[in-house]
Design a protein around this motif. Structure first.
Motif, PDB file in Angstrom:
ATOM      1  N   GLU A 108       0.832  -1.207   0.000  1.00 46.64           N
ATOM      2  CA  GLU A 108       0.000   0.000   0.000  1.00 46.64           C
ATOM      3  C   GLU A 108       0.870   1.262   0.000  1.00 46.64           C
ATOM      4  O   GLU A 108       0.619   2.195  -0.768  1.00 46.64           O
ATOM      5  CB  GLU A 108      -0.942   0.010   1.205  1.00 46.64           C
ATOM      6  N   ARG A 141       2.402   2.000  -3.451  1.00 45.11           N
ATOM      7  CA  ARG A 141       1.575   2.354  -4.603  1.00 45.11           C
ATOM      8  C   ARG A 141       1.870   3.795  -5.015  1.00 45.11           C
ATOM      9  O   ARG A 141       1.866   4.687  -4.178  1.00 45.11           O
ATOM     10  CB  ARG A 141       0.084   2.235  -4.275  1.00 45.11           C
ATOM     11  N   PRO A 142       2.136   4.029  -6.286  1.00 43.46           N
ATOM     12  CA  PRO A 142       2.410   5.399  -6.725  1.00 43.46           C
ATOM     13  C   PRO A 142       1.324   6.385  -6.291  1.00 43.46           C
ATOM     14  O   PRO A 142       1.632   7.494  -5.839  1.00 43.46           O
ATOM     15  CB  PRO A 142       2.470   5.275  -8.252  1.00 43.46           C
ATOM     16  N   GLU A 143       0.071   5.972  -6.381  1.00 42.35           N
ATOM     17  CA  GLU A 143      -1.039   6.859  -6.024  1.00 42.35           C
ATOM     18  C   GLU A 143      -1.001   7.253  -4.548  1.00 42.35           C
ATOM     19  O   GLU A 143      -1.446   8.336  -4.174  1.00 42.35           O
ATOM     20  CB  GLU A 143      -2.383   6.189  -6.334  1.00 42.35           C
ATOM     21  N   ALA A 144      -0.490   6.352  -3.701  1.00 42.68           N
ATOM     22  CA  ALA A 144      -0.406   6.647  -2.264  1.00 42.68           C
ATOM     23  C   ALA A 144       0.586   7.769  -1.990  1.00 42.68           C
ATOM     24  O   ALA A 144       0.542   8.397  -0.931  1.00 42.68           O
ATOM     25  CB  ALA A 144      -0.018   5.386  -1.486  1.00 42.68           C
ATOM     26  N   GLY A 180       0.969  10.208  -4.365  1.00 42.30           N
ATOM     27  CA  GLY A 180       0.569  11.297  -5.251  1.00 42.30           C
ATOM     28  C   GLY A 180       1.332  11.306  -6.558  1.00 42.30           C
ATOM     29  O   GLY A 180       1.503  12.359  -7.170  1.00 42.30           O
ATOM     30  N   THR A 205       2.365   9.256 -10.499  1.00 41.02           N
ATOM     31  CA  THR A 205       2.013   8.279 -11.524  1.00 41.02           C
ATOM     32  C   THR A 205       3.024   7.141 -11.432  1.00 41.02           C
ATOM     33  O   THR A 205       4.070   7.275 -10.761  1.00 41.02           O
ATOM     34  CB  THR A 205       2.095   8.899 -12.940  1.00 41.02           C
TER      35      THR A 205
END
Length: 164
Positions: free
Chosen positions: A129, A132-135, A137, A139
């Protein structure tokens, strides 16, 4: 006019690096990002009963099954006394085993137990978790670039020939 609490001169201009915003200094931004990630890493690991130093010891022992307390202390950049206290807690939790009754000068290896492997495995979803790139901010491409740049910074800062 009142003097500031720190005794500084209120009329004196700020140095340009401070007036321009220190967040523009890459080392400052990196330190702040590192602190923020460390805080999040610590919070998330706590959900599975681990702390950062505990996690790091378990990682090292999973990758190299037999290390001494002194070797672990060097790898974590902590004092031997701190490592001894940390290992005592890990042994009490049943996550590592340390033989007792060794003779002076005899190598005493610390080993990961099955319970330690299970504790480490519980951290897998937490790391997934956090990674994760999204975690963060980012891409996927930005995360790949960031990782490569951080590896280069770490390599440079860890090289004793390059330290001031």
């Amino acid at each position: 006019m009142e003097q500031p609490a720190d005794g500084g001169d209120p009329q004196r201009p700020l140095p340009s690096w401070l007036a321009d915003d220190p967040a523009a200094i890459p080392a400052y931004a990196l330190a702040r990002a590192g602190n923020a990630m460390t805080a999040r890493f610590t919070r998330e690991l706590a959900t599975v009963g681990l702390r950062p130093h505990t996690f790091t010891v378990l990682v090292h022992l999973a990758r190299e099954p037999a290390l001494t307390s002194a070797e672990l202390a060097r790898r974590l950049a902590v004092t031997p006394q701190s490592m001894s206290a940390l290992l005592h807690g890990l042994a009490e939790a049943g996550w590592v085993e340390r033989p007792t009754g060794a003779l002076r000068g005899q190598r005493i290896d610390v080993r990961l137990t099955d319970a330690g492997r299970e504790a480490l495995a519980a951290a897998g979803p937490v790391l997934a978790e956090l990674g994760r790139p999204e975690a963060m901010g980012l891409t996927a491409e930005e995360a790949t670039t960031l990782h490569a740049l951080l590896q280069r910074v770490l390599s440079t800062l860890s090289d004793p020939r390059r330290s001031p």
